[in-house]
Scaffold this motif. Structure first.
Motif, PDB file in Angstrom:
ATOM      1  N   ARG A 265     -25.796  11.263  23.643  1.00 60.48           N
ATOM      2  CA  ARG A 265     -24.460  11.837  23.814  1.00 60.48           C
ATOM      3  C   ARG A 265     -24.422  13.109  24.642  1.00 60.48           C
ATOM      4  O   ARG A 265     -23.346  13.643  24.897  1.00 60.48           O
ATOM      5  CB  ARG A 265     -23.873  12.180  22.432  1.00 60.48           C
ATOM      6  N   ILE A 266     -25.574  13.617  24.995  1.00 57.21           N
ATOM      7  CA  ILE A 266     -25.618  14.926  25.656  1.00 57.21           C
ATOM      8  C   ILE A 266     -26.337  14.792  26.985  1.00 57.21           C
ATOM      9  O   ILE A 266     -27.459  14.290  27.048  1.00 57.21           O
ATOM     10  CB  ILE A 266     -26.344  15.973  24.784  1.00 57.21           C
ATOM     11  N   ARG A 267     -25.710  15.237  28.048  1.00 55.83           N
ATOM     12  CA  ARG A 267     -26.343  15.228  29.358  1.00 55.83           C
ATOM     13  C   ARG A 267     -26.104  16.571  30.052  1.00 55.83           C
ATOM     14  O   ARG A 267     -24.990  17.113  29.991  1.00 55.83           O
ATOM     15  CB  ARG A 267     -25.777  14.114  30.240  1.00 55.83           C
ATOM     16  N   SER A 268     -27.143  17.060  30.714  1.00 53.31           N
ATOM     17  CA  SER A 268     -27.074  18.347  31.414  1.00 53.31           C
ATOM     18  C   SER A 268     -27.581  18.181  32.833  1.00 53.31           C
ATOM     19  O   SER A 268     -28.368  17.284  33.109  1.00 53.31           O
ATOM     20  CB  SER A 268     -27.963  19.381  30.716  1.00 53.31           C
ATOM     21  N   MET A 269     -27.145  19.095  33.694  1.00 53.74           N
ATOM     22  CA  MET A 269     -27.653  19.067  35.068  1.00 53.74           C
ATOM     23  C   MET A 269     -27.604  20.494  35.607  1.00 53.74           C
ATOM     24  O   MET A 269     -26.599  21.187  35.445  1.00 53.74           O
ATOM     25  CB  MET A 269     -26.784  18.148  35.918  1.00 53.74           C
TER      26      MET A 269
END
Ligand code: ADP
Ligand code: ADP
Ligand code: MG
Ligand code: MG
Ligand code: MG
Ligand code: MG
Lengths: 204, 333, 333, 204
Positions: C182-186
């Motif tokens: 559920r968690i995505r970072s960039m």
């Protein structure tokens, strides 16, 4: 002094162009002893006046000057805004009070005094007042525009030797010595531009 | 110096918009977006208003909220807001008890707030507190008036808390004036800054240099000195701070010192915490026992690398104001 | 790159000491200073323990406190802590309900925590949650296992809140595993970093370059690209994030998105708030309406300039855990 | 293989000196595809072992190796700690299980397998295993120390062409190609140092 609407609009355009051309230089001077924004500040002010030049030029000179001052105050911010703003607002008010402003020199003197009060400053503090005082003295003396411009220029240069007592540069103490004051520089630039125009278009 | 930015002329407005969006529960824009205000005002209390140039975030808008500021006016980067912004804030957030303006001591800020106060005088009771905490610009350097730097957070917190508790305009003004003798800060920069319109930094430091006694506008400081280890830096900052307190205050009984370690924007938490530990040891070795600490990034100079120490020698009552509840984007307890 | 530092070998220890001093009410050192712990433990709840290399402050020690971590083990800069630290933390903060280890997905961290769990197995019930939120290291780049980056804060907050509310070890492990989808970072870097022992930066960017898809160890990212304006940067980050969610999740009903804008240590609040505003607009234009925001400096890479976006697509129950009270040095409400 | 206490202490000192000399190079390799700390990590580990060399050298070889492994694990952190630590702990345990460790090659094989399990990695992943596997094969073949060292060196170099599948470098995807793996490099350095000592002091 009489200025037609067309002259006022042309002067506004001229001052704006002058500040635009020297904006980077003014900011560079301000970087040395201040925060590096004097060029941007002055540009923003002159752009705002320029945007309203038509409606301003339609006003009688005193009201036009007061209006220019107000536009400067409301758009420049920083030290330059209240100072240039006060100068022009008070000059306009002074001319209005005299009834169409025959005695420009007297009105200017009161306006310069108002700037000094606003800035709590005086001669030798290394500010734009160090240009305003000699310019005003030359106007009292009814010197030729070319001479006034040269005086303004050399007055600005003479701020190099001063230690700042007001404005951001004052925080540097003795380290402020050796640099030209940015406000004095912009003031000399504007004075020279106006004098140049007057010399050309309305030889006194 | 690269910035997360679209265009210099939209930099401040877009940042303020993001701040308000991120804290919609606390903040709202004032009319014409001329200032940021508390979403819900507390009627009857004195309106506490501050402001200044942008580039110091979270100061001032990040301190708007319950127990601190009612409105903050932001100018262009390092440029005071204009009087119309300040007048608009007064007109919108003064609920009848008057306005207390908190102004950092820069000629530009002082003059713009002063013009605003003159313009608003017919409609508002107004008092102004000028913050002067910078130890680098004490009498030895400047005949009168220190700069306002990171100590501003302490002044805004204490005045905001007092206002929330019902103090009137005169009491707030007196509190502010008393605080000016009690708070001293000193800063050092390891890297200069470029304002968005300029390509170049206001000062450029070599790998072995630091700029000592800097303010928060990327302007040169007291002296360019040799870069040193953290102990030496903290000692220099600490000694400068102690030297600038009014005589006698350091020896006064019953004070509750507050220690603030403030990052200038480009200094990471790992270094700030380290500085806090050393500062604590520095002051404690001199029998000054900080009763509370604040360490973080509160009063910035864009992304300048470096930090400042602030020591506030508070009375027990003032210390209680520090501990009073606060709910703002950047300070909350 | 200058740092506020005495000596590389004392950098981490002195910083941790400052952190603990600055937050004495919340924190204490564990035995032998091998970890930082909650000053007062809450007996009966699962002990939530995390850790990793230093250089990411306030992660992890800044998130120790009520409603989040019980202990955090810090290694040298960018270097996992050693098993003895982790075992010591388990021995000291496990009050009987077992230990949940939260580990960012780096081979060094995984192996050290794994060895610690093996050593502690005779005395403690232990489960491990591996955080894998980095959109830059999805299947296209790496056969398995994304890095753990700024999303770690969300995982630590939600697991910490659930533990505080009494969830058992199995439930916390299940929550952590669910969150990984559920968690995505960039992230993007505008300037690299030098670790304290090295004179040179791990990567050096030209004035017109940025490093796209970076992690939090100053390591090179996915690609060196042309520096762009903030709108373009946010769009690139946002698109990369959206592309890496499991199919279908973005279309799921009733989600409560959380948007985190995280500075890498050298990026000031004025830029972070600006990024938040643009990110908000980016996601809202795609019908993703963030229900809450967190903007600031939470997971750093020393003083790297740049930032990351994190989007967490939470269930209403998970969102309630986000909103649950928390009292730590770096996060409090 | 028999090692006197003096040999073990000398080998520890040698490995520590070797890592110290090449620490900056190892960190530079790690900067290219990792986080730039491999030199510092290895130094820290070897310094810790060196500090305890006297008590370690007094132990029987299997226990000494296990102890070295434990000291590495508890001091390095990062990926290198558990990997080098597992290698030495398992090697020591394996030798101990064999009763004074006659079959060094077999014990090493099991230790290398334990490293692979710990790292969830195998040949061609661009890690120190790409040095450990060929070194172990040469030991099975009872190759001369000089040859083993050369093999280790070329095995480390051959990691340049590989795309990393484990460790930090794997996050770079194809960008990891073209750089030598720092762990492989330190492994080759240590192998060569040990082989050099053995060639000089205990010609097989
Ligand atoms: N108190 C003052 N009195 C007169 N002039 C001042 C005073 N303070 C500043 N100035 C003038 O203003 C100039 C700086 O203007 P500017 O850079 O636009 O504002 P700021 O200092 O707020 O950035 C100085 O160079 C000086 O000439
Ligand atoms: N999963 C793994 N299996 C085997 N070796 C690995 C693994 N992960 C990393 N390595 C080795 O560890 C080396 C990096 O060690 P080091 O830099 O000390 O740790 P870190 O990557 O945690 O900073 C890599 O060059 C590689 O040889
Ligand atoms: Mg200026
Ligand atoms: Mg300014
Ligand atoms: Mg590392
Ligand atoms: Mg490494």
């Amino acid at each position: 002094m009489h200025l037609a609407a067309a002259d006022l609009a042309a002067l506004i355009a001229l001052c704006r162009a002058e500040i635009d051309r020297h904006g980077a230089h003014l900011s560079a001077l301000d970087s040395a002893i201040g925060d590096g924004d004097h060029g941007a500040n002055m540009r923003r002010g002159l752009e705002a006046v320029f945007a309203e030049r038509d409606s301003i030029a339609r006003l009688p000179l005193p009201a036009a000057l007061e209006k220019i001052g107000l536009v400067l105050v409301m758009n420049i911010g920083g030290a330059a805004g209240p100072l240039y703003g006060t100068l022009l607002m008070e000059l306009g008010r002074g001319l209005a009070a005299q009834g169409c402003g025959e005695d420009f020199a007297a009105a200017l003197e009161r306006a310069v005094a108002a700037v000094a009060r606003r800035g709590r400053s005086g001669p030798g503090d290394k500010t734009l007042l160090d240009v305003l005082y000699p310019v005003q003295a030359e106007i009292v003396r009814r010197s030729a525009p070319g001479h006034i411009a040269a005086c303004a220029r050399s007055a600005a240069q003479s701020t190099q030797a001063m230690q700042a007592r007001r404005g951001r540069a004052s925080f540097l103490g003795a380290r402020s010595i050796g640099h030209e004051d940015p406000g004095a520089s912009s003031c000399a630039l504007l004075t020279a531009a106006i004098c140049g125009y007057l010399a050309e278009h309305r030889p006194l | 110096m690269k910035k997360i930015m679209n265009a210099p002329e939209r930099f401040v407005a877009e940042s303020l918009e993001g701040l308000v969006l991120a804290h919609e529960g606390l903040l709202a824009f004032g009319g014409g977006r001329k200032f940021v205000r508390r979403r819900v005002l507390a009627p009857g209390k004195v309106a506490v208003i501050s402001g200044g140039g942008a580039g110091h975030e979270p100061l001032h808008s990040g301190f708007v909220g319950r127990g601190m500021l009612d409105a903050a006016c932001t100018g262009h980067v390092f440029t005071s807001p204009t009087p119309d912004q300040i007048v608009a804030a007064m007109d919108e957030v003064d609920t009848g008890a008057g306005c207390l303006l908190i102004v950092k001591n820069y000629d530009g800020d002082v003059m713009n707030f002063e013009m605003a106060a003159e313009m608003a005088a017919p409609r508002h009771a107004v008092e102004t507190v000028i913050v002067e905490d910078d130890a680098a610009t004490g009498p030895a350097v400047r005949s009168r008036g220190r700069r306002g730097v990171a100590g501003t957070v302490v002044v805004e917190k204490l005045i905001g808390a007092a206002a929330e508790q019902g103090a009137d305009l005169a009491a707030l003004k007196a509190l502010g004036e008393d605080l000016n003798g009690r708070i001293r800060s000193m800063g050092v920069a390891l890297r200069g800054v470029a304002v968005p319109d300029n390509a170049r930094e206001t000062f450029v430091l070599g790998p072995e240099e630091m700029e000592f006694g800097v303010g928060i506008h990327g302007e040169p400081g007291l002296a360019r000195t040799r870069f040193a280890d953290a102990d030496a830096i903290i000692r220099q900052l600490g000694e400068a701070i102690l030297a600038e307190f009014p005589p006698g205050l350091l020896a006064a009984e019953g004070l509750r010192p507050l220690l603030v370690v403030n990052g200038f924007g480009g200094t990471p938490p790992i270094e700030l915490y380290l500085a806090h530990g050393l500062a604590r040891r520095f002051f404690e070795a001199r029998a000054i026992m900080p009763a509370r600490a604040l360490t973080g990034t509160f009063v910035t100079s864009l992304d300048m690398a470096g930090l400042s120490l602030t020591l506030a020698l508070l009375t027990p009552d003032q210390f209680a104001l520090w501990n009073a509840p606060v709910a703002t984007p950047a300070l909350g307890w």
